[in-house]
Design a protein around this motif. Structure first.
Motif, PDB file in Angstrom:
ATOM      1  N   THR A 151       0.860  -1.179   0.000  1.00 43.83           N
ATOM      2  CA  THR A 151       0.000   0.000   0.000  1.00 43.83           C
ATOM      3  C   THR A 151       0.893   1.223   0.000  1.00 43.83           C
ATOM      4  N   LEU A 152       0.571   2.186  -0.827  1.00 44.50           N
ATOM      5  CA  LEU A 152       1.379   3.377  -0.990  1.00 44.50           C
ATOM      6  C   LEU A 152       0.510   4.612  -0.807  1.00 44.50           C
ATOM      7  N   ALA A 153       0.874   5.462   0.150  1.00 47.13           N
ATOM      8  CA  ALA A 153       0.217   6.756   0.324  1.00 47.13           C
ATOM      9  C   ALA A 153       1.052   7.774  -0.448  1.00 47.13           C
ATOM     10  N   TRP A 154       0.401   8.571  -1.289  1.00 48.98           N
ATOM     11  CA  TRP A 154       1.113   9.530  -2.116  1.00 48.98           C
ATOM     12  C   TRP A 154       0.196  10.699  -2.443  1.00 48.98           C
ATOM     13  N   THR A 155       0.742  11.711  -3.070  1.00 46.98           N
ATOM     14  CA  THR A 155      -0.045  12.887  -3.440  1.00 46.98           C
ATOM     15  C   THR A 155      -0.124  12.968  -4.952  1.00 46.98           C
ATOM     16  N   CYS A 175      -2.985   3.823  -2.681  1.00 46.12           N
ATOM     17  CA  CYS A 175      -3.134   2.826  -3.740  1.00 46.12           C
ATOM     18  C   CYS A 175      -2.455   1.529  -3.340  1.00 46.12           C
ATOM     19  N   GLU A 176      -2.896   0.433  -3.956  1.00 43.08           N
ATOM     20  CA  GLU A 176      -2.363  -0.899  -3.678  1.00 43.08           C
ATOM     21  C   GLU A 176      -1.867  -1.536  -4.964  1.00 43.08           C
ATOM     22  N   GLY A 177      -0.871  -2.392  -4.807  1.00 42.84           N
ATOM     23  CA  GLY A 177      -0.343  -3.125  -5.943  1.00 42.84           C
ATOM     24  C   GLY A 177       0.911  -3.869  -5.550  1.00 42.84           C
ATOM     25  N   VAL A 178       1.792  -4.064  -6.526  1.00 43.03           N
ATOM     26  CA  VAL A 178       3.068  -4.743  -6.274  1.00 43.03           C
ATOM     27  C   VAL A 178       4.185  -3.831  -6.745  1.00 43.03           C
ATOM     28  N   ARG A 197      -5.420  -0.899  -7.600  1.00 42.64           N
ATOM     29  CA  ARG A 197      -6.498  -0.400  -6.745  1.00 42.64           C
ATOM     30  C   ARG A 197      -6.068   0.905  -6.081  1.00 42.64           C
ATOM     31  N   CYS A 198      -7.018   1.814  -5.938  1.00 43.04           N
ATOM     32  CA  CYS A 198      -6.800   3.040  -5.162  1.00 43.04           C
ATOM     33  C   CYS A 198      -8.069   3.303  -4.354  1.00 43.04           C
ATOM     34  N   GLU A 199      -7.866   3.759  -3.137  1.00 47.48           N
ATOM     35  CA  GLU A 199      -8.977   3.998  -2.220  1.00 47.48           C
ATOM     36  C   GLU A 199      -9.882   2.765  -2.103  1.00 47.48           C
ATOM     37  N   GLY A 200      -9.270   1.584  -2.146  1.00 51.55           N
ATOM     38  CA  GLY A 200      -9.995   0.342  -1.943  1.00 51.55           C
ATOM     39  C   GLY A 200     -10.819  -0.133  -3.129  1.00 51.55           C
ATOM     40  N   ARG A 201     -10.710   0.540  -4.261  1.00 50.91           N
ATOM     41  CA  ARG A 201     -11.493   0.170  -5.446  1.00 50.91           C
ATOM     42  C   ARG A 201     -10.566  -0.060  -6.641  1.00 50.91           C
ATOM     43  N   ALA A 202     -11.042  -0.847  -7.592  1.00 51.42           N
ATOM     44  CA  ALA A 202     -10.301  -1.024  -8.849  1.00 51.42           C
ATOM     45  C   ALA A 202     -10.133   0.348  -9.502  1.00 51.42           C
TER      46      ALA A 202
END
Length: 161
Positions: A44-48, A56-59, A116-121
């Motif tokens: 999970t990455l928090a960014w601006t 957002c989430e990913g690899v 995914r970002c904010e828990g959604r695709a």
């Protein structure tokens, strides 16, 4: 069919883009190997993004490249240091990173392949996959609608003694 393509050192993959994306790598003359992104370590990455905070989430891109057989860690030396990672979007937008800068032991650039970002695709104008480069002052090397990742070595490898 919409797919994500990754080409590296004789490997190529084209994966249908779905919530459970799996990718197929094949070295010429050998059996294909299926890699499931869903089975990879999620981050999970928090960014601006243009002044707006996002999560957002990913690899990590380096994990995806390692899974595909690209050199990582102590193996990023010699010819690998002249290897470029080319990311291409659906609209043919391309950016380049060096293999050295993507490696966690060398350049340590945080490059997330997000789904995914904010828990959604991701919405269609961003995804289904995108590369996020959060540490850069401009978002120019973030890639929306990621379709292809290629490795290109600028110089031929020199045999080691």
């Amino acid at each position: 069919m919409r797919c994500v393509m990754v080409v590296a050192a004789g490997f190529a993959l084209c994966a249908p883009v779905t919530a459970q994306t799996s990718v197929e790598w094949q070295l010429e003359g050998e059996k294909p190997v299926s890699l499931a992104l869903a089975g990879m370590a999620r981050q999970t990455l928090a960014w601006t993004d243009h002044g707006k905070p996002r999560s957002c989430e990913g690899v990590w891109l380096t994990d995806l490249l390692a899974r595909a057989g690209a050199p990582v860690g102590d193996n990023v030396r010699g010819a690998a240091l002249s290897t470029l990672v080319v990311a291409e979007a659906a609209d043919s937008y391309r950016v380049v990173y060096t293999l050295g800068e993507t490696d966690t032991k060398l350049g340590a650039a945080r490059l997330l392949v997000a789904d995914r970002c904010e828990g959604r695709a991701l919405p269609d104008d961003e995804g289904p996959l995108r590369i996020i480069a959060p540490d850069e002052s401009r978002g120019a090397r973030s890639v929306r609608q990621l379709e292809r990742i290629s490795l290109v070595t600028l110089v031929p490898p020199v045999p080691e003694p």
